[in-house]
Design a protein around this motif. Structure first.
Motif, PDB file in Angstrom:
ATOM      1  N   VAL A  38       1.117  -1.680  -0.070  1.00  0.00           N
ATOM      2  CA  VAL A  38      -0.298   0.103  -0.424  1.00  0.00           C
ATOM      3  C   VAL A  38       1.423   1.449   0.039  1.00  0.00           C
ATOM      4  CG1 VAL A  38      -1.502   1.302   1.321  1.00  0.00           C
ATOM      5  CG2 VAL A  38      -2.130  -0.944   0.664  1.00  0.00           C
ATOM      6  N   GLY A  39       2.381   1.411   0.732  1.00  0.00           N
ATOM      7  CA  GLY A  39       3.120   2.917   0.929  1.00  0.00           C
ATOM      8  C   GLY A  39       3.577   3.168  -0.217  1.00  0.00           C
ATOM      9  N   GLU A  40       4.035   1.754  -0.861  1.00  0.00           N
ATOM     10  CA  GLU A  40       4.580   1.860  -2.544  1.00  0.00           C
ATOM     11  C   GLU A  40       3.697   3.058  -3.413  1.00  0.00           C
ATOM     12  OE1 GLU A  40       6.777   0.294  -5.854  1.00  0.00           O
ATOM     13  OE2 GLU A  40       6.938  -1.227  -3.937  1.00  0.00           O
ATOM     14  N   ALA A  41       2.644   1.655  -2.942  1.00  0.00           N
ATOM     15  CA  ALA A  41       1.638   2.262  -4.562  1.00  0.00           C
ATOM     16  C   ALA A  41       1.333   3.782  -4.070  1.00  0.00           C
ATOM     17  CB  ALA A  41       0.226   1.170  -4.218  1.00  0.00           C
ATOM     18  N   GLU A  42       1.269   4.536  -2.583  1.00  0.00           N
ATOM     19  CA  GLU A  42       0.588   5.046  -2.553  1.00  0.00           C
ATOM     20  C   GLU A  42       1.664   6.873  -2.725  1.00  0.00           C
ATOM     21  OE1 GLU A  42      -2.663   4.680   1.294  1.00  0.00           O
ATOM     22  OE2 GLU A  42      -0.483   5.006   1.567  1.00  0.00           O
ATOM     23  N   GLY A  43       2.941   6.159  -3.061  1.00  0.00           N
ATOM     24  CA  GLY A  43       4.195   6.984  -2.922  1.00  0.00           C
ATOM     25  C   GLY A  43       3.791   7.198  -4.790  1.00  0.00           C
ATOM     26  N   LYS A  44       3.251   6.241  -5.415  1.00  0.00           N
ATOM     27  CA  LYS A  44       3.803   6.485  -6.483  1.00  0.00           C
ATOM     28  C   LYS A  44       2.155   6.613  -7.643  1.00  0.00           C
ATOM     29  CE  LYS A  44       5.400   2.229  -7.560  1.00  0.00           C
ATOM     30  NZ  LYS A  44       5.877   1.000  -7.993  1.00  0.00           N
ATOM     31  N   TRP A  45       1.024   6.341  -6.971  1.00  0.00           N
ATOM     32  CA  TRP A  45       0.329   5.866  -7.752  1.00  0.00           C
ATOM     33  C   TRP A  45      -0.577   7.438  -8.228  1.00  0.00           C
ATOM     34  CZ3 TRP A  45      -1.058   3.822 -12.331  1.00  0.00           C
ATOM     35  CH2 TRP A  45       0.120   2.552 -13.005  1.00  0.00           C
ATOM     36  N   PRO A  46      -0.913   7.818  -7.008  1.00  0.00           N
ATOM     37  CA  PRO A  46      -1.886   9.835  -7.213  1.00  0.00           C
ATOM     38  C   PRO A  46      -1.413  10.656  -8.762  1.00  0.00           C
ATOM     39  CG  PRO A  46      -1.774   9.238  -4.941  1.00  0.00           C
ATOM     40  CD  PRO A  46      -0.504   7.829  -5.793  1.00  0.00           C
ATOM     41  N   GLU A  47       0.331  10.670  -8.517  1.00  0.00           N
ATOM     42  CA  GLU A  47       0.519  11.448  -9.559  1.00  0.00           C
ATOM     43  C   GLU A  47       0.176  10.341 -10.970  1.00  0.00           C
ATOM     44  OE1 GLU A  47       4.943  13.803 -11.053  1.00  0.00           O
ATOM     45  OE2 GLU A  47       4.389  12.887  -9.173  1.00  0.00           O
ATOM     46  N   LEU A  48       0.476   9.515 -11.300  1.00  0.00           N
ATOM     47  CA  LEU A  48      -0.147   8.784 -12.384  1.00  0.00           C
ATOM     48  C   LEU A  48      -1.824   8.854 -13.136  1.00  0.00           C
ATOM     49  CD1 LEU A  48       2.337   5.529 -12.184  1.00  0.00           C
ATOM     50  CD2 LEU A  48       2.826   7.493 -13.501  1.00  0.00           C
ATOM     51  N   ARG A  49      -1.749   8.472 -11.919  1.00  0.00           N
ATOM     52  CA  ARG A  49      -3.509   8.326 -11.749  1.00  0.00           C
ATOM     53  C   ARG A  49      -4.152   9.973 -12.446  1.00  0.00           C
ATOM     54  NH1 ARG A  49      -6.365   4.193  -7.947  1.00  0.00           N
ATOM     55  NH2 ARG A  49      -7.018   2.517  -9.595  1.00  0.00           N
ATOM     56  N   ALA A  50      -3.008  10.804 -12.291  1.00  0.00           N
ATOM     57  CA  ALA A  50      -3.533  12.633 -12.240  1.00  0.00           C
ATOM     58  C   ALA A  50      -3.182  12.369 -13.815  1.00  0.00           C
ATOM     59  CB  ALA A  50      -3.072  12.758 -11.638  1.00  0.00           C
TER      60      ALA A  50
END
Length: 220
Positions: free
Chosen positions: A58-70
């Motif tokens: 979860v922590g790793e995904a939170e660090g990458k995906w918000p920006e990618l999903r934007a």
């Protein structure tokens, strides 16, 4: 003429395996396992048009995906690593599918979200198909009880997931998972990774989880 990209090659192999099995290619989802991969590596696949990705933490995904999903709001994110119960709410908010429901405490944590009117994505029940103590997963004999508990908690249980033992022929384990899913009225099978996804497709996989074959060897 340039060589095909890994993504194009794997899609072609999936299509060929599906054809041999008399299946429709569109029934099989390729999940690019992006754990430990940089946002730049992920963007390369996104730019090729790929949209399904899997993360283990979860922590790793939170660090990458918000920006990618934007930039790619149609990207779909799958939780494919063992999920701690205390991370259930964060995972449910970030991921579109959870593949690793495997014990009553996690069912309880996810069910509480449902009871509170919060989002909980569709889930696979992970099965300890090789009866390996070191791996997560529900015991084969416990599938019916855990499914019943999950459904009573309001979870949308859509299929079974497994990781066969390493360095043995995976086909019998994939066939067993397909049989178990059929017995329990589940239509989706999350099985098959870089070394064996074609075998998994031949035996009914609807989701295959491929990392190294797409991205290359993982960084040390």
């Amino acid at each position: 003429m340039t060589d095909a990209s890994p993504l194009t090659d794997i899609r072609s192999r999936i299509a060929a395996a599906a054809l041999r099995a008399g299946r429709e290619t569109g029934d099989i989802e390729l999940i690019a396992v992006s754990k430990t991969r940089s946002a730049g590596d992920i963007r390369t696949l996104l730019e090729e048009g790929h949209r399904s990705f899997g993360e283990n933490r979860v922590g790793e995904a939170e660090g990458k995906w918000p920006e990618l999903r934007a930039d790619y709001p149609d990207a779909q994110l799958h939780m494919i690593g063992q999920l701690q119960s205390n991370k259930a709410e964060a995972a449910a908010a970030l991921f579109d599918v959870i593949h690793t429901v495997d014990r009553p405490s996690l069912v309880k944590a996810l069910g509480k979200l449902v009871a509170d009117g919060k989002t909980c994505p569709p889930c696979f029940l992970q099965v300890d198909i090789g009866e390996e103590e070191q791996k997560g997963g529900c015991a084969i004999g416990g599938i019916a009880a855990l499914l019943e508990r999950a459904r009573k908690a309001g979870l949308d249980m859509i299929g079974l997931m497994c990781i066969p033992p390493l360095e043995v022929e995976p086909a019998p384990y994939f066939a067993l998972l397909a049989k178990l899913a059929d017995e329990h009225g589940l239509r989706r099978l999350s099985m098959g990774m870089s070394a064996d996804y074609e075998t998994a497709v031949m035996l009914g996989a609807t989701q295959v989880r491929v990392g190294t074959a797409l991205f290359g060897p993982r960084p040390a």
